[in-house]
Design an enzyme around this catalytic site. Structure first.
Site, short mmCIF file in Angstrom:
data_model
loop_
_atom_site.label_atom_id
_atom_site.label_comp_id
_atom_site.label_asym_id
_atom_site.label_seq_id
_atom_site.Cartn_x
_atom_site.Cartn_y
_atom_site.Cartn_z
N CYS A 81 40.12 35.42 34.55
CA CYS A 81 39.79 36.85 34.58
C CYS A 81 38.87 37.23 33.41
O CYS A 81 38.03 38.11 33.54
CB CYS A 81 41.05 37.70 34.59
SG CYS A 81 42.10 37.45 33.16
N THR A 82 39.03 36.54 32.27
CA THR A 82 38.11 36.79 31.15
C THR A 82 36.69 36.42 31.56
O THR A 82 35.75 37.18 31.34
CB THR A 82 38.53 35.97 29.92
OG1 THR A 82 39.79 36.43 29.46
CG2 THR A 82 37.51 36.11 28.79
#
Lengths: 523, 450
Positions: free
Chosen positions: B212-213
């Site tokens: 997700c980063t």
């Protein structure tokens, strides 16, 4: 021909193009090309050192084939320097390789100015008297000198030069320069613009921990008379406060803030190490001062005035949980402050140069920039002259080493490595060099070592009998694996000295190949 | 200088001082003699695993430390980026197998040395191949490969009925590793000092960026690069696997990463950095490899001859900030699955080989799937190759007791897959099988058992 950049890729990732350029500009002289010297140079030639000059007066003997990879059967009877040099050339054709067929001891006596042409001299397998003379010559000529010796299962490496200063010391663990408890106005107002009590959970878990800690440190100080947490209880309380601000247990940014809270507790201002450099008499500069000390002098002014007790800001921040936008903004705030500090420092450096009568542009911008970025990590290494160490070693330390169980073997090796040279000058051979004389050599070496100790002011000090026996057994053998290890260390130190990156070793490194409990001794 | 006539200089001039003369700080079984030197030369076979930065040094160091019978195994071919440290290779060797060129170069320079190269994967060799060597020297850069060799070496280890290791079954290993200015050298005597698996915590698993980063909140150049490498590549090139050695693939990832970095205002994406992140490049220099390999070689010589005390048992070297060396004495993990006496499995005499294999899958400590089972060198069941699978398939329905020659207890070696950090990895396990209700079983030590 392979692109040099590609060939050196794996090392460029360590010392960069600048470090590589420094290596390629340097010229190295090797004294004695037995395995210790050959292996030292091999590692440097592979890395692309500029030029090498191999000095050795001996011819290759059959025995050399058993411990030196850089000679082979066809070399027997030929000049060792020539054979080693030609194999080294084969390893890297961008290196300029030369040889001088002469004994180093003779060269030291007859032609001391020979050494001033080099950046650095690697002196291997030299006996004490030649070491002292060569050290004097190199110090006079400002040539870096490094000694390496392999002797049976033992050996040593010793750097010698007056002073080595490092800007890019590249420590592995060093506190980030974040100024969490001492924010400058722009950082403070950026932190103020972010509301920690914002209820949007997505926004809340993307506030960078730097912002959280700046705000919380400020809040704490306001309610504690301007002081930061200092006791164990207060530090725990501070962390509990952070925890209480979490609105969900999966907020990584708050976890990072708790983990990084020690950065809030760290004292403001400069470290003791840096203070010591600022206090050094060399920071009182004149026209003979090196660029490093000119910049230190400017740094002193910066810290006292514009810096308000702090060094120029480093300007980089570690990665942390954050929205992209806030992270990039934060990064720019740090960069802008670092740039502002740099501009002030540049002016100070220029005016310092002018004051001491030098061209005010004689230190390049890039150097000043690097100095600012690394100001907190500066290192100064100084080395005693060999003569001083040998004739008047630091007596309290020597006595401590001799009596401390942890260092008794290392100091024993140190003393015996010096004693074997004294032995050799008395008896014309090293102890145990010939099978037939071992039995009489053992007591002779023992009394030589005890004599040496008493000359150094350690009357009645004893060395382990086992070690004395082993030293005689070694009989000055130069074993390949020991030479490769000692030479490996020497070459690594050469790289640090020439690139002016990382921190070279201090004192004398005593290699103990018996159980590998090697040690640095400072005497 | 006198009496040279008595000692005619020979090749082993320096080494002889160590091997022919009695010493005080030596191992208990050191027998200094010309015989000892000749035995090392003629009979001590050492395997060097890896012909890279460490392997090249190891071959040279061992050959010049009296070892004249060496083998070297490496599956890689020479690349340009090897040339700053792998000193046995030249520009014109690029593309050739490392093991073959390394062996040839050392033999050219040191006469009397015989080095057999093996250009293949370490897994391609039979387990027995590794048993032919006196000592195995590891010059590797991956945890997986170390783990595999460690498994193999430990599989030769046998214990007596008091759980003491049988000396003649100990296969010593020396292991080196480097990164930049740092390195380690260690001695592994399975059953006596900790094996690689006992101290696996020394190699923590690599930290990976959360997806997700990468997708939502990139902040660093590495995030942009891994986005292009792990997410965008698959979106665009669906069917084609990313190949880090294909320059076009690398260039594509770099371009995408640079675009993304520009979009978000993130500095620092360069082609070189992209390669570093994607290939997980570990910086490497000649000097550190030389230091570590030499330490490994000295220990190899000591294991073979006891000519000096040994290092006990893990040396670390760090030259980045001054010079720091330290020897740490690590301890064995008594419950180690790899070097311990083996997990005890008690079964009924009626249990078939198939049923036994099912038990291994369910066993909480083992979780061993796709098992191939061997007993005293005989394959009871083999998963592959197909010929052997077919030949051994019929054993599956036979009682294990019968297949093991109706012994009340004995050791079997099982090769298979297990999971580690949620990844399937190959493993080799030694199991002590005891049959219930057969004489002697009740006496068996069940500590650390199933």
């Amino acid at each position: 021909m392979a692109e040099p950049k590609v060939k050196y890729d794996r090392q460029l990732r360590i010392w960069g193009e600048q470090g590589q350029a420094a290596l390629e500009k340097s010229s190295i002289c090797l004294l004695n090309c037995g395995p210790t010297g050959s292996e030292t140079l091999k590692n440097l030639v592979l890395g692309g050192i500029g030029s090498i000059t191999v000095v050795d007066g001996s011819k290759v003997e059959v025995g050399d084939l058993g411990n030196n990879f850089l000679v082979d059967e066809s070399s027997v009877g030929q000049s060792k320097a020539k054979c080693v040099c030609s194999f080294l050339q084969e390893l890297n054709d961008s290196v300029k390789a030369k040889f001088v067929e002469e004994y180093p001891e003779a060269l030291i006596e007859t032609n001391p100015s020979f050494f001033s042409q080099f950046t650095l001299v690697v002196a291997t397998q030299l006996v004490e008297s030649s070491m002292i003379k060569l050290d004097r010559i190199c110090r006079e000529a400002n040539v870096i000198l490094i000694f390496a010796r392999s002797y049976g299962l033992t050996g040593f490496v010793r750097i010698s030069l007056k002073e080595h200063t490092v800007i890019e010391s590249k420590p592995e663990h060093f506190l980030d320069d974040l100024r969490l408890n001492n924010p400058w106005p722009e950082l403070k107002s950026f932190a103020d613009s972010i509301d920690l009590t914002a209820q949007d959970p997505v926004a809340h878990k993307h506030i960078p921990y730097v912002v959280i800690l700046v705000k919380m440190a400020d809040e704490w100080a306001k309610s504690h008379g301007g002081k930061l947490p200092s006791t164990r209880e207060q530090k725990k309380e501070f962390k509990d406060l952070l925890k209480a601000r979490m609105i969900s247990p999966d907020e990584d940014n708050y976890k990072e803030a708790i983990e990084a809270s020690f950065k809030v507790f760290a004292p403001q201002g400069i470290s003791w190490d840096l203070q010591k450099i600022l206090n050094d008499s060399s920071s009182e500069v004149d026209s003979n001062s090196s660029d490093f000390w000119v910049m230190v002098s400017a740094l002193k002014e910066f810290i006292a005035n514009e810096g308000g007790g702090e060094a120029p800001l480093e300007g980089s921040i570690p990665d942390m949980t954050s929205s992209t936008e806030q992270y990039v903004n934060l990064q720019n705030i740090y960069l802008a402050k670092a740039e502002a500090d740099f501009l002030v420092m540049e002016q100070l450096v220029r005016s310092t140069l002018k004051k001491i009568g030098r061209d005010s542009n004689s230190i390049p911008k890039a150097t000043i920039r690097s100095f600012c970025k690394n100001a907190r990590k500066l290192r100064v290494c100084r080395y005693r002259s060999i003569e001083d160490e040998f004739n008047s070693p630091n007596l309290p330390d020597l006595q401590k080493y001799l009596t401390d169980e942890d260092s008794s073997i290392a100091i024993g090796i140190y003393i015996l490595l010096r004693a074997v040279d004294r032995f050799a000058s008395n008896y014309n051979s090293f102890p145990g060099q010939f099978d037939s004389a071992i039995d009489e050599d053992i007591p002779r070496l023992k009394s030589t070592a005890i004599g040496l100790l008493s000359d150094l002011g350690c009357n009645g000090a004893a060395l382990a009998e086992d070690l004395i026996n082993e030293m005689c057994r070694f009989g000055a053998a130069e074993l390949h694996a020991v030479a490769a290890l000692v030479g490996g260390i020497a070459s690594q130190e050469v790289i640090k000295l020439i690139t002016k990156q990382f921190v070279p070793m201090s004192g004398t490194y005593i290699f103990n190949g018996i159980d590998h409990k090697s040690q640095l001794l400072s005497l | 200088m006198a009496d040279t006539a008595a000692t005619q200089p020979t090749r082993s001039r320096d080494l002889d001082k160590l091997l022919l003369r009695p010493g005080n700080l030596v191992g208990p079984r050191f027998e200094p003699s010309a015989q000892l030197r000749d035995d090392v030369q003629n009979h001590a076979r050492v395997l060097v695993v890896g012909a890279g930065g460490l392997g090249c040094e190891l071959l040279k160091d061992l050959a010049l430390s009296g070892f004249h019978n060496l083998d070297v195994i490496d599956m890689d071919r020479i690349e340009v980026t090897n040339l700053n440290r792998q000193f046995l290779f030249r520009v014109e060797d690029v593309g050739k197998p490392k093991a073959e060129v390394a062996a040839k170069r050392v033999m050219e320079r040191i006469s009397g040395v015989n080095i057999v190269p093996h250009f293949c994967r370490i897994e391609d060799k039979d387990i027995d191949f590794y048993n032919d060597f006196m000592i195995i020297a590891l010059g590797l850069d991956s945890v997986e490969a170390r783990s595999y060799i460690n498994n193999v070496a430990c599989s030769f280890l046998e214990y007596d009925s008091d759980d003491n290791p049988l000396e003649e079954t100990i296969k010593p290993m020396v292991d080196g590793g480097t990164e930049g200015f740092k390195g380690h050298a260690r001695v592994i005597l399975p059953g006596i000092t900790p094996c690689f698996e006992c101290t696996i915590w020394l190699f923590p698993p690599q930290v990976k960026f959360p997806l997700c980063t990468l997708a939502e909140t990139p902040r660093t150049a590495a995030h942009c690069i891994e986005y292009a490498h792990l997410i965008k590549w698959n979106e665009v090139h669906g069917g084609t696997d990313f190949d880090p050695d294909n320059p076009e693939h690398m260039k594509w990832v770099y371009d995408e990463a640079a675009k993304r970095a520009e979009l978000f205002g993130i500095p620092g994406v360069t082609y070189s950095f992209t390669q570093g992140v994607v290939k997980n490049i570990i910086p490497a220099i000649a000097s550190t490899n030389a230091i570590i390999s030499a330490a490994c070689t000295l220990e190899t010589l000591k294991i073979a001859t006891e000519c000096s005390k040994t290092m006990s048992n893990y040396l670390t070297y760090n030259g980045s900030e001054g010079l720091h060396t330290k020897v740490a004495e690590f301890e064995r993990d008594k419950d180690c699955l790899v070097c311990g006496p083996g997990v005890l499995i008690e079964v009924d005499t009626s249990v078939t080989l198939q049923k036994f294999m099912n038990l291994l899958e369910e066993h909480p400590k083992l979780q061993l799937t796709k098992a191939s089972v061997a007993h005293r060198g005989k394959n009871l069941y083999m998963q592959a190759p197909p010929v052997l699978e077919e030949m051994t398939r019929s054993n599956l329905s036979l009682p294990l007791f019968d297949l093991m020659g109706k012994l009340s207890k004995d050791v079997v070696h099982v090769n298979g897959m297990t999971s580690k950090n949620n990844q399937k990895v190959s493993c080799l396990r030694k199991l002590r099988v005891a049959f219930k209700g057969v004489d002697g079983v009740t006496d068996m030590d069940t500590a650390g058992g199933a």
